[in-house]
Write a protein that holds these residues in place. Sequence first.
Motif, mmCIF file in Angstrom:
data_model
loop_
_atom_site.group_PDB
_atom_site.id
_atom_site.type_symbol
_atom_site.label_atom_id
_atom_site.label_comp_id
_atom_site.label_asym_id
_atom_site.label_seq_id
_atom_site.Cartn_x
_atom_site.Cartn_y
_atom_site.Cartn_z
ATOM 1 N N LEU A 283 26.541 21.491 43.025
ATOM 2 C CA LEU A 283 26.140 21.464 41.610
ATOM 3 C C LEU A 283 27.290 21.912 40.714
ATOM 4 C CD1 LEU A 283 23.848 21.075 39.512
ATOM 5 C CD2 LEU A 283 23.165 23.439 39.962
ATOM 6 N N ARG A 284 27.981 22.981 41.110
ATOM 7 C CA ARG A 284 29.117 23.479 40.313
ATOM 8 C C ARG A 284 30.244 22.455 40.274
ATOM 9 N NH1 ARG A 284 28.250 28.120 43.336
ATOM 10 N NH2 ARG A 284 30.183 27.829 44.504
ATOM 11 N N LEU A 285 30.483 21.791 41.398
ATOM 12 C CA LEU A 285 31.590 20.830 41.494
ATOM 13 C C LEU A 285 31.336 19.551 40.718
ATOM 14 C CD1 LEU A 285 32.668 20.715 45.252
ATOM 15 C CD2 LEU A 285 34.184 21.132 43.330
ATOM 16 N N SER A 286 30.121 19.013 40.885
ATOM 17 C CA SER A 286 29.852 17.659 40.389
ATOM 18 C C SER A 286 29.024 17.626 39.109
ATOM 19 C CB SER A 286 29.121 16.851 41.466
ATOM 20 O OG SER A 286 27.817 17.374 41.657
ATOM 21 N N GLY A 287 28.397 18.752 38.768
ATOM 22 C CA GLY A 287 27.524 18.771 37.591
ATOM 23 C C GLY A 287 26.174 18.129 37.851
ATOM 24 N N SER A 288 25.943 17.731 39.097
ATOM 25 C CA SER A 288 24.672 17.106 39.478
ATOM 26 C C SER A 288 24.128 17.815 40.706
ATOM 27 C CB SER A 288 24.908 15.624 39.786
ATOM 28 O OG SER A 288 23.838 15.079 40.535
ATOM 29 N N SER A 289 22.815 17.883 40.834
ATOM 30 C CA SER A 289 22.246 18.469 42.053
ATOM 31 C C SER A 289 22.443 17.493 43.212
ATOM 32 C CB SER A 289 20.757 18.762 41.870
ATOM 33 O OG SER A 289 20.027 17.551 41.899
ATOM 34 N N LEU A 290 22.516 18.021 44.403
ATOM 35 C CA LEU A 290 22.636 17.170 45.588
ATOM 36 C C LEU A 290 21.406 16.274 45.705
ATOM 37 C CD1 LEU A 290 24.041 16.301 48.209
ATOM 38 C CD2 LEU A 290 23.046 18.300 49.338
ATOM 39 N N PHE A 291 20.240 16.826 45.413
ATOM 40 C CA PHE A 291 18.980 16.081 45.489
ATOM 41 C C PHE A 291 19.041 14.811 44.621
ATOM 42 C CE2 PHE A 291 14.430 15.309 44.838
ATOM 43 C CZ PHE A 291 13.885 15.635 46.075
ATOM 44 N N SER A 292 19.524 14.955 43.373
ATOM 45 C CA SER A 292 19.643 13.805 42.452
ATOM 46 C C SER A 292 20.745 12.845 42.882
ATOM 47 C CB SER A 292 19.932 14.281 41.023
ATOM 48 O OG SER A 292 18.825 14.968 40.513
#
Length: 314
Positions: A283-292
């Motif tokens: 989440l910190r790296l990509s700005g997106s949750s892994l789930f999404s």
Amino acid sequence: MDPDFSSSDMWWGTLGTVRPFSNFHPERDVQEIQAALERKDAVTLVRILTNRSNAQRQVIAQSFEEQTKQDLSAALKKALSGDLEDLLLQLMMLPDQLEAHRLKDAMAGLGTDEETLLEILCTRSGRRLQEVSAVYKRLYKKDLEKELKAETSGDFAKLVVALLNKGVSTGGVQRDVQALAASLSGKKAEAGPWINILTSRDSGHLKKVLMELELETGQMVDQTVEKRFSGDFRLGLRVLVQCIQNPEVYLAQRLVTMKTSLVHGIMVSHSEEDLLAIRAAFLRLSGSSLFSALQNHFKGQHLQALQAVCRSED
């Protein structure tokens, strides 16, 4: 004697996403799985196999074989195909078997997947790697160290073998810092001290060494590695340094690629250990949750299975 799954107290506080199913009845699971296999009902197979811990899945497999005289993994192969089949078969493997399988795959065919070799060798303890080596020998009738040597060369081969056989010996922080700094003083940087020190100390000690080295050289360690080394050895040191400093961030970076084999390997092998920490780093790296992120790259029952292992949004 089967393990006791009646109490899940030991699981609270874990960084895993998959935990023992509290209302576990293997006989009932086997009946449902049998019926699902006959109907090729992937929904039921995914629901059960992603909601049980690895130890519980082993009990299910044993019970299935006793009742049907069939191997559950072989039955899953017949009923499923493609990425979903691959994912569920990995879920059915014992943890050390999965790591051995991933190492074997990384060395199969013409090219070697050096980074998958490094991922496993850098994130697993020496003790765990010895267990993986024993499983590798039993499964593939080959010596893992010899296989790694055959796939690599030069300083990179020395690093890979040292990682496989890593132990923990004591050393002074300042002495280690000076040895690493001295290795950089010549026209050509020396690989030996980096291999010896970075594969033979505990992670707490090594974090201090790398921090002090940055103060000594006035440069981030990854920049030093990038400038002073080359080829596969540079890649190996870069991955090793990342895994010493923050293994969750390194694994999250691997997941950002959304390459199916990496997503399967990392999510399954870390699902009961530290996938929550990897999710937070993602989440910190990509700005997106892994789930999404999974939803944007995968579909159908394959997606449902991956999201079940991931567990939830962040």
